[in-house]
Design an enzyme around this catalytic site. Structure first.
Site, PDB file in Angstrom:
ATOM      1  N   CYS A 109      13.471  10.686   7.332  1.00 29.47           N
ATOM      2  CA  CYS A 109      13.398  10.213   8.711  1.00 29.47           C
ATOM      3  C   CYS A 109      14.741  10.365   9.420  1.00 29.47           C
ATOM      4  O   CYS A 109      14.793  10.520  10.628  1.00 29.47           O
ATOM      5  CB  CYS A 109      12.923   8.773   8.753  1.00 29.47           C
ATOM      6  SG  CYS A 109      13.787   7.716   7.605  1.00 29.47           S
TER       7      CYS A 109
ATOM      8  N   GLU B 100       9.815   1.111  10.611  1.00 30.32           N
ATOM      9  CA  GLU B 100      10.883   2.118  10.483  1.00 30.32           C
ATOM     10  C   GLU B 100      10.201   3.465  10.628  1.00 30.32           C
ATOM     11  O   GLU B 100       9.395   3.843   9.778  1.00 30.32           O
ATOM     12  CB  GLU B 100      11.572   1.936   9.118  1.00 30.32           C
ATOM     13  CG  GLU B 100      12.937   2.573   9.044  1.00 30.32           C
ATOM     14  CD  GLU B 100      12.883   3.903   8.371  1.00 30.32           C
ATOM     15  OE1 GLU B 100      12.808   4.914   9.094  1.00 30.32           O
ATOM     16  OE2 GLU B 100      12.897   3.939   7.132  1.00 30.32           O
TER      17      GLU B 100
ATOM     18  N   LYS C 277       0.848  -1.207   0.000  1.00 24.91           N
ATOM     19  CA  LYS C 277       0.000   0.000   0.000  1.00 24.91           C
ATOM     20  C   LYS C 277       0.877   1.247   0.000  1.00 24.91           C
ATOM     21  O   LYS C 277       1.510   1.575   0.992  1.00 24.91           O
ATOM     22  CB  LYS C 277      -0.932   0.051   1.206  1.00 24.91           C
ATOM     23  CG  LYS C 277      -2.027   1.106   0.967  1.00 24.91           C
ATOM     24  CD  LYS C 277      -2.599   1.728   2.207  1.00 24.91           C
ATOM     25  CE  LYS C 277      -1.856   2.909   2.739  1.00 24.91           C
ATOM     26  NZ  LYS C 277      -1.871   4.122   1.908  1.00 24.91           N
TER      27      LYS C 277
ATOM     28  N   GLU D 237       9.585  15.700  15.920  1.00 25.54           N
ATOM     29  CA  GLU D 237      10.014  15.589  14.520  1.00 25.54           C
ATOM     30  C   GLU D 237       9.181  16.545  13.680  1.00 25.54           C
ATOM     31  O   GLU D 237       7.953  16.451  13.670  1.00 25.54           O
ATOM     32  CB  GLU D 237       9.803  14.145  14.029  1.00 25.54           C
ATOM     33  CG  GLU D 237      10.234  13.962  12.604  1.00 25.54           C
ATOM     34  CD  GLU D 237      10.064  12.529  12.105  1.00 25.54           C
ATOM     35  OE1 GLU D 237       8.983  11.956  12.282  1.00 25.54           O
ATOM     36  OE2 GLU D 237      11.036  11.995  11.540  1.00 25.54           O
TER      37      GLU D 237
HETATM   38  P1  NDP Z   1       1.831   8.234   8.218  1.00 26.41           P
HETATM   39  O1  NDP Z   1       2.594   7.482   9.218  1.00 26.41           O
HETATM   40  O2  NDP Z   1       0.392   8.510   8.451  1.00 26.41           O
HETATM   41  O3  NDP Z   1       1.911   7.507   6.776  1.00 26.41           O
HETATM   42  C1  NDP Z   1       2.754   6.451   6.419  1.00 26.41           C
HETATM   43  C2  NDP Z   1       1.968   5.344   5.751  1.00 26.41           C
HETATM   44  O4  NDP Z   1       1.066   4.761   6.692  1.00 26.41           O
HETATM   45  C3  NDP Z   1       1.091   5.804   4.597  1.00 26.41           C
HETATM   46  O5  NDP Z   1       1.050   4.819   3.591  1.00 26.41           O
HETATM   47  C4  NDP Z   1      -0.256   5.946   5.258  1.00 26.41           C
HETATM   48  O6  NDP Z   1      -1.303   5.911   4.354  1.00 26.41           O
HETATM   49  C5  NDP Z   1      -0.258   4.751   6.179  1.00 26.41           C
HETATM   50  N1  NDP Z   1      -1.215   4.830   7.276  1.00 26.41           N
HETATM   51  C6  NDP Z   1      -1.745   5.927   7.868  1.00 26.41           C
HETATM   52  N2  NDP Z   1      -2.588   5.567   8.861  1.00 26.41           N
HETATM   53  C7  NDP Z   1      -2.604   4.224   8.898  1.00 26.41           C
HETATM   54  C8  NDP Z   1      -3.274   3.262   9.702  1.00 26.41           C
HETATM   55  N3  NDP Z   1      -4.108   3.609  10.672  1.00 26.41           N
HETATM   56  N4  NDP Z   1      -3.035   1.951   9.466  1.00 26.41           N
HETATM   57  C9  NDP Z   1      -2.195   1.563   8.499  1.00 26.41           C
HETATM   58  N5  NDP Z   1      -1.552   2.430   7.693  1.00 26.41           N
HETATM   59  C10 NDP Z   1      -1.736   3.746   7.891  1.00 26.41           C
HETATM   60  O7  NDP Z   1       2.578   9.584   7.942  1.00 26.41           O
HETATM   61  P2  NDP Z   1       1.935  10.985   7.472  1.00 26.41           P
HETATM   62  O8  NDP Z   1       1.830  10.978   6.010  1.00 26.41           O
HETATM   63  O9  NDP Z   1       0.669  11.266   8.213  1.00 26.41           O
HETATM   64  O10 NDP Z   1       3.041  12.009   7.943  1.00 26.41           O
HETATM   65  C11 NDP Z   1       3.004  12.488   9.276  1.00 26.41           C
HETATM   66  C12 NDP Z   1       4.374  12.480   9.886  1.00 26.41           C
HETATM   67  O11 NDP Z   1       4.903  11.160   9.891  1.00 26.41           O
HETATM   68  C13 NDP Z   1       5.400  13.274   9.128  1.00 26.41           C
HETATM   69  O12 NDP Z   1       5.314  14.619   9.397  1.00 26.41           O
HETATM   70  C14 NDP Z   1       6.667  12.642   9.656  1.00 26.41           C
HETATM   71  O13 NDP Z   1       6.960  13.181  10.907  1.00 26.41           O
HETATM   72  C15 NDP Z   1       6.312  11.192   9.799  1.00 26.41           C
HETATM   73  N6  NDP Z   1       6.740  10.388   8.642  1.00 26.41           N
HETATM   74  C16 NDP Z   1       7.856   9.634   8.780  1.00 26.41           C
HETATM   75  C17 NDP Z   1       8.334   8.926   7.707  1.00 26.41           C
HETATM   76  C18 NDP Z   1       9.569   8.102   7.801  1.00 26.41           C
HETATM   77  O14 NDP Z   1      10.230   7.894   6.787  1.00 26.41           O
HETATM   78  N7  NDP Z   1       9.908   7.558   8.958  1.00 26.41           N
HETATM   79  C19 NDP Z   1       7.679   8.975   6.395  1.00 26.41           C
HETATM   80  C20 NDP Z   1       6.468   9.742   6.372  1.00 26.41           C
HETATM   81  C21 NDP Z   1       6.048  10.438   7.477  1.00 26.41           C
HETATM   82  P3  NDP Z   1      -1.942   7.312   3.856  1.00 26.41           P
HETATM   83  O15 NDP Z   1      -0.822   8.165   3.419  1.00 26.41           O
HETATM   84  O16 NDP Z   1      -2.792   6.883   2.758  1.00 26.41           O
HETATM   85  O17 NDP Z   1      -2.681   7.859   5.030  1.00 26.41           O
END
Ligand code: NDP
Length: 498
Positions: A305, A271, A196, A402
């Site tokens: 990250c 991660e 996904k 973060e």
């Molecule tokens: P999320 O953690 O929400 O998104 C990461 C993935 O998880 C996306 O594919 C998202 O889908 C999915 N997801 C969201 N909610 C659920 C759930 N309940 N169950 C299963 N999967 C889920 O990150 P955000 O896009 O909301 O970003 C918010 C913050 O997260 C950023 O500001 C940053 O701080 C952190 N982040 C960290 C990353 C890293 O590399 N460690 C990468 C991205 C974000 P969808 O996008 O469709 O909601």
């Protein structure tokens, strides 16, 4: 201004075709026919639509992955043939590198030059590296002694078996590369996958899936469900037919994944976020350390990250390094990712723009000094000026949390013991940087840092051979390298009485 589709000449064919999800080798709409909008973050305009898959679509995809795992061409394939398919995926990524770089640039906003130089070749390299592992996954034999069976003889060994059907949930900051990091080891070990991608950046995963079919991946081995995290992602994380979930994203959602997986004790690797310390000692070569510290935070617009977001500078060079990093920040050329001159693009989404500017406003309210940047740029798209903050400390949100944007907080320190303690003063433990010409100092500090990766006199160096992952709340498990193979295999101990 030219539209996104006009500007993306290599990706035009892909952009113009309707987008569907991949289930059991077929391109399908979501069962309910719903779609979600895909934005160009530089213009804030809708450029495409993809299916908004939900629990029903996840059910079908998991069933297909289960069939492919249990009894199929894939499950009977030799390791060598599996490796050849994975290698071909790497080759096809390189063949279509310009197209993939454009897709990544317009979907995520990152400069096309960066996607072409980093994201795409790193993704190809990951598949090439993992292709070699397909034939090198093996157990061991053991000379067992068994004190309660004197005189008996045994042949004892271990088998390494694929963990099964894997649900992979990836974020938007490196959409193609994060998919590659997860798909490569899953396929090398013989697992099957439901992937996904993030709702903001689903396009490169769909193009990658096309290339993987072209490489010869049998039907059902890879299934791609586009959709929202709360629906498709949550359904996948909690699905009883999934044996393992691999997730990259926020620590907050990482905890939800763990809870969803706890129901049937799935395997989980996560991660997550970071607030990585980057330490510049006074004896560092400042000509390298200053641009290095700037790149550590501003690479990928700080949406990384591992970003070096807490910049610790030794007191007697504090003013010089602060001024140097700020000067560097002011010279970064902001623009649309598809413009070849752009050095930094927009943030990925309006939500991310609001999140980052919200942090900047909180910093201002709390009396943190903005040395440069500190605000949104332009009226269209989601641009934020590269920002350097001074005077933040524990208790300030910009220091503790973060931000995931182009924002660094600079902090002075006076000795190694002080900076070692301060560097670890966070819930995270993903990465750290050290800049010094004194290798003794570096080697003494490295073991004190609670971080999954430590870079010395460099930053943001990633390689398919080098494990990556976090201590503390930055996650569980490792991606890449030989270590990730263990995350996708179960160990079966076999003991045969002779
Ligand atoms: P999320 O953690 O929400 O998104 C990461 C993935 O998880 C996306 O594919 C998202 O889908 C999915 N997801 C969201 N909610 C659920 C759930 N309940 N169950 C299963 N999967 C889920 O990150 P955000 O896009 O909301 O970003 C918010 C913050 O997260 C950023 O500001 C940053 O701080 C952190 N982040 C960290 C990353 C890293 O590399 N460690 C990468 C991205 C974000 P969808 O996008 O469709 O909601």
């Amino acid at each position: 201004m030219v539209t996104t589709v006009e500007a993306a000449s290599h990706a035009a064919r892909f952009l113009e075709q309707p987008k569907r999800m991949l289930v059991d080798g077929a391109w399908v709409d979501s069962r309910h026919g719903r779609t979600l909008e895909v934005y160009d973050p530089a213009l804030g305009e809708v450029i495409d639509h993809v299916p908004a898959g939900d629990a029903e679509d996840v059910d079908l995809a998991v069933a297909a992955a289960r069939r492919a795992f249990e009894d199929s061409e894939w499950s009977r394939m030799t390791a060598s043939d599996r490796g050849r398919i994975i290698w071909r995926v790497g080759d096809l990524i390189l063949k279509h590198a310009d197209e993939l770089a454009e897709i990544e640039s317009m979907d995520n906003g990152k400069p096309v030059s960066v996607a072409r130089a980093a994201d795409v070749p790193l993704a190809a390299d990951l598949f090439h590296y993992m292709a070699g592992f397909a034939t090198k996954i093996h157990g061991q034999t053991f000379p067992i002694s068994v004190p309660y069976a004197p005189g008996a003889q045994f042949h004892a060994y271990t088998l390494k078996e694929p963990v099964g059907v894997v649900g992979q949930i990836v974020p938007w900051n490196f959409p193609l590369l994060m998919a590659a990091w997860k798909l490569g080891p899953a396929l090398a070990t013989g697992c099957t996958v439901v992937l996904k991608p993030a709702e903001q950046t689903p396009l490169s995963a769909l193009r990658l899936a096309e290339l993987m079919l072209e490489a010869g991946l049998p039907n059902g081995v890879l299934n791609v469900i586009t959709g929202f995290g709360e629906t498709a992602g949550a359904a996948l994380a909690g699905h009883p037919g999934v044996d393992k979930v691999a997730f990259t994203g926020s620590t907050e959602v990482g905890k939800l994944i763990v809870k969803a997986a706890a129901n049937d004790l799935k395997r989980v690797t996560i991660e997550l976020g970071g607030k990585s310390p980057n330490v510049v000692f006074a004896d560092a070569d400042l000509e390298t350390a200053i641009p290095g510290a700037a790149n550590a935070i501003f690479f990928n617009h700080g949406q990384c990250c591992a970003a070096g977001s807490r910049l610790y500078i030794e007191q007697n060079v504090y003013d010089e390094v602060l001024a140097g990093v700020s000067d560097y920040a002011e010279k970064i050329k902001l623009g649309r990712g598809l413009d070849p001159d752009t050095e930094m693009g927009p943030l990925v989404s309006v939500e991310q723009l609001e999140r980052v500017t919200g942090f900047l406003e909180a910093g201002e309210r709390e009396g943190v000094r903005t040395v440069t940047g500190g605000k949104q740029v332009g009226e269209h798209g989601y641009f934020v000026a590269p920002t350097v903050l001074d005077g933040a400390g524990p208790g300030n949100r910009v220091f503790d949390e973060e931000i995931f944007g182009p924002v660094v907080t600079a902090i002075p320190f006076s000795d190694t013991a002080e900076v070692a303690a301060a560097a670890n003063e966070t819930i995270y433990g993903l990465a750290a940087g050290i800049w010094t010409t004194d290798l003794t100092k570096a080697h003494r500090l490295i073991p004190q840092l609670k971080a999954g990766t430590v870079w010395v006199n460099t930053y943001n160096i990633f390689d398919a051979a080098l494990p990556f992952g976090g201590y503390k709340q930055s996650g569980w498990g490792r991606e890449m390298g030989e270590e990730v193979i263990h995350e996708y295999t179960e160990t079966k101990s076999v003991c045969i009485g002779l």
